[in-house]
Design a protein around this motif. Structure first.
Motif, PDB file in Angstrom:
ATOM      1  N   GLY A 168       0.783  -1.219   0.000  1.00  8.99           N
ATOM      2  CA  GLY A 168       0.000   0.000   0.000  1.00  8.99           C
ATOM      3  C   GLY A 168       0.818   1.273   0.000  1.00  8.99           C
ATOM      4  N   ASP A 169       0.115   2.389   0.099  1.00  7.25           N
ATOM      5  CA  ASP A 169       0.676   3.731   0.056  1.00  7.25           C
ATOM      6  C   ASP A 169       1.641   3.940   1.228  1.00  7.25           C
ATOM      7  N   LYS A 170       2.787   4.541   0.955  1.00  3.00           N
ATOM      8  CA  LYS A 170       3.777   4.794   2.004  1.00  3.00           C
ATOM      9  C   LYS A 170       3.661   6.202   2.596  1.00  3.00           C
ATOM     10  N   ASP A 171       2.718   6.990   2.145  1.00  5.85           N
ATOM     11  CA  ASP A 171       2.481   8.320   2.691  1.00  5.85           C
ATOM     12  C   ASP A 171       1.812   8.167   4.060  1.00  5.85           C
ATOM     13  N   LEU A 172       2.506   8.565   5.122  1.00  7.27           N
ATOM     14  CA  LEU A 172       1.978   8.373   6.473  1.00  7.27           C
ATOM     15  C   LEU A 172       0.756   9.228   6.752  1.00  7.27           C
ATOM     16  N   ALA A 177      -2.902   3.341   4.014  1.00  5.51           N
ATOM     17  CA  ALA A 177      -2.137   2.520   3.078  1.00  5.51           C
ATOM     18  C   ALA A 177      -3.043   1.762   2.132  1.00  5.51           C
ATOM     19  N   LEU A 178      -4.175   1.294   2.650  1.00  6.77           N
ATOM     20  CA  LEU A 178      -5.111   0.499   1.867  1.00  6.77           C
ATOM     21  C   LEU A 178      -6.536   1.018   2.095  1.00  6.77           C
ATOM     22  N   PRO A 179      -7.412   0.879   1.108  1.00  6.75           N
ATOM     23  CA  PRO A 179      -8.798   1.305   1.301  1.00  6.75           C
ATOM     24  C   PRO A 179      -9.560   0.328   2.185  1.00  6.75           C
ATOM     25  N   THR A 180     -10.597   0.815   2.857  1.00  3.29           N
ATOM     26  CA  THR A 180     -11.452  -0.049   3.669  1.00  3.29           C
ATOM     27  C   THR A 180     -12.833  -0.238   3.053  1.00  3.29           C
ATOM     28  N   GLY A 240     -18.129  -5.445   2.126  1.00  2.37           N
ATOM     29  CA  GLY A 240     -18.439  -5.270   3.534  1.00  2.37           C
ATOM     30  C   GLY A 240     -17.300  -5.643   4.461  1.00  2.37           C
ATOM     31  N   ASP A 241     -17.663  -6.247   5.591  1.00  2.00           N
ATOM     32  CA  ASP A 241     -16.667  -6.595   6.610  1.00  2.00           C
ATOM     33  C   ASP A 241     -15.672  -7.631   6.105  1.00  2.00           C
ATOM     34  N   ALA A 242     -16.116  -8.504   5.199  1.00  2.68           N
ATOM     35  CA  ALA A 242     -15.189  -9.504   4.647  1.00  2.68           C
ATOM     36  C   ALA A 242     -14.044  -8.823   3.905  1.00  2.68           C
ATOM     37  N   PHE A 243     -14.353  -7.736   3.194  1.00  5.80           N
ATOM     38  CA  PHE A 243     -13.305  -6.986   2.495  1.00  5.80           C
ATOM     39  C   PHE A 243     -12.350  -6.349   3.492  1.00  5.80           C
ATOM     40  N   MET A 302      -5.894   6.202   8.811  1.00 13.99           N
ATOM     41  CA  MET A 302      -5.439   7.584   8.749  1.00 13.99           C
ATOM     42  C   MET A 302      -6.373   8.484   7.945  1.00 13.99           C
ATOM     43  N   ASP A 303      -6.934   7.978   6.865  1.00 15.61           N
ATOM     44  CA  ASP A 303      -7.876   8.801   6.091  1.00 15.61           C
ATOM     45  C   ASP A 303      -9.068   9.209   6.956  1.00 15.61           C
TER      46      ASP A 303
END
Length: 456
Positions: free
Chosen positions: A227-231, A235-238, A248-251, A309-310
């Motif tokens: 994933g993205d290294k920008d703190l 890093a990854l979408p939810t 959903g929650d499985a993802f 973080m988002d």
């Protein structure tokens, strides 16, 4: 849940109005589940709830002749558990953190799915009701958690509640601190278990630091996370992209596993070679983040930072932390290695508006007027013990030490794949949860501060 626990063990990989006299049964004129007949007192409580502004009310049978009431207040879901011998007291519970993107909710049956770790059933058996209000969002939700708790409090007062207690664990501890500091006359006593009691600012900084250290020290190894290294970004979408076969929650669990698997591999390698490079990396990452050198105590804050973080920035209106002028001092590094580490650590600045938001929702002031009991394990995989220690210092500086009783209890571990073990987050036993509540309530009722062994 049998314990108040938010840990990697929750992951699929095995991780990560007193009732006087004889009650009379009356037809359920208000909504009730099939097969459940309300007695007269319960029907009266339902009518009071309806008149108090509750909607979508559904009553079901609780243990020992009591009632579970699900509904909404101003569009927010809530659940109440009211015993048959209700004494007019009520616990309002602040829920813990949920991965951003998930749907905020409350347990429809808080006895079979008990987020309090046994306290609800114990208090219910003592004639005490309890209530949980859903947050407006997942992720960091101290603000809506507190505001919705106060909405539920107003409703419960109209139903006849005479005394309120605040209780919560993890993020719920942040909600507890918000309630008792912003609404000083609304509660008689409070309990925080493993709570974010000092505040979000130090914890968010620790999350960013451990993520940055992990990225730097595992770069180019099999243990790097994707994933993205920008703190300053997740890093990854939810939330799954359109057309994703997993939703959903499985993802979200799948995303967690992408982040946890490299951490477990790192610890498995270190277990095979305790004096090798992997073990050294673990010690350095843990020291920079301020967490234990443990797979759960690195994995839990790492995926919380990488997936959250988002949400933190969106919720707080900007980045609440900064490290522009900070010099990191990783252990076991030569001066040249430490200088290189500092050159590679991403730098970012805090947004004043986000700092103000985090202070309001919530950085502890230490100024509250009621008995507060806090319990924290000496090692916690997600909310460091320093949150409890620093709260104590803040309360002492405010000259309010007589109103707080703090307990440090031993850490607990749970099994992880590959023969590993990890420290739990909020891994209390039911006895510890119950002891904390009883100590606080007895303090409220008698005025006598609990002793040093009240929670062990």
């Amino acid at each position: 849940m049998r314990t108040m626990r938010l840990s990697l063990a929750a992951l699929p990989l095995a991780l990560f109005i007193t009732h006087m006299g004889v009650a009379q049964t009356v037809p359920a004129t208000a909504p009730a589940a099939a097969g459940f007949s309300l007695d007269r007192q319960q029907a009266m409580l339902l009518e009071r709830a309806r008149r108090g502004g509750a909607a979508d009310l559904v009553a079901t049978a609780g243990p020992d002749g009591g009632m579970v009431l699900n509904g909404t207040i101003q569009g927010r879901r809530f659940v109440l558990g009211v015993p048959a011998n209700w004494n007019g007291e009520m616990i309002l519970f602040g829920q813990g953190y949920a991965t951003p993107g998930s749907t905020p909710t409350v347990p429809a049956d808080p006895f079979s799915k008990d987020p309090s770790g046994g306290t609800f059933r114990h208090a219910y058996g003592e004639g005490i009701a309890f209530g949980i209000a859903a947050t407006d969002k997942s992720g960091v939700a101290t603000e809506s958690g507190a505001l919705n708790a106060m909405r539920l409090r107003a409703l419960a007062a109209k139903m006849g509640t005479r005394r309120f207690y605040a209780l919560g664990g993890s993020m719920g501890g942040s909600i507890v601190m918000t309630l008792i500091e912003r609404y000083p006359r609304a509660f008689s006593g409070a309990v925080s278990m493993c709570g974010v009691t000092e505040g979000w600012l130090p914890l968010v900084q620790q999350l960013a630091d451990i993520r940055g250290a992990y990225d730097i020290l595992t770069a180019g190894t099999p243990y790097a996370i994707p994933g993205d290294k920008d703190l300053t970004r997740s890093a990854l979408p939810t939330v799954p992209p359109p057309g994703s076969p997993i939703a959903g929650d499985a993802f979200r669990e799948q995303q967690k596993m992408k982040l946890i698997a490299p951490v477990l591999a790192l610890f498995q390698a270190a277990k095979k070679s305790p004096e090798g490079s992997e073990a050294r990396i673990i010690r350095q990452i843990a020291a920079i983040g301020g967490f234990a050198p443990d797979p759960a105590a690195i994995g839990a804050p790492l995926y919380s930072a990488a997936l959250g973080m988002d949400d933190i920035i969106a919720t707080m209106g900007g980045l609440p932390i900064g490290n522009r002028g900070r010099v990191y001092a990783p252990p076991e590094m030569t001066p040249e290695e430490a200088a290189d580490f500092n050159r590679r650590m991403p730098r970012y600045d805090a947004d004043p508006a986000a700092i103000a938001y985090a202070r309001a929702w919530h950085q502890a002031t230490g100024r509250f007027r009621i008995p507060l009991v806090t319990v924290h394990q000496v090692i916690d995989s997600l909310v460091p013990f320093s949150q409890s220690e620093n709260l104590g210092r803040i309360v002492a500086r405010a000259g309010n030490g007589a109103r707080i009783a703090q307990y440090a209890v031993p850490a607990t571990k749970f099994p992880l794949p590959g023969g590993l073990e990890g420290y739990a987050h909020c891994g209390f036993s039911p006895a510890q949860n119950i002891a904390a509540f009883d100590a606080m309530r007895l303090w409220v009722l008698t005025g006598k501060r609990p002793g040093p062994d009240a929670v062990r």
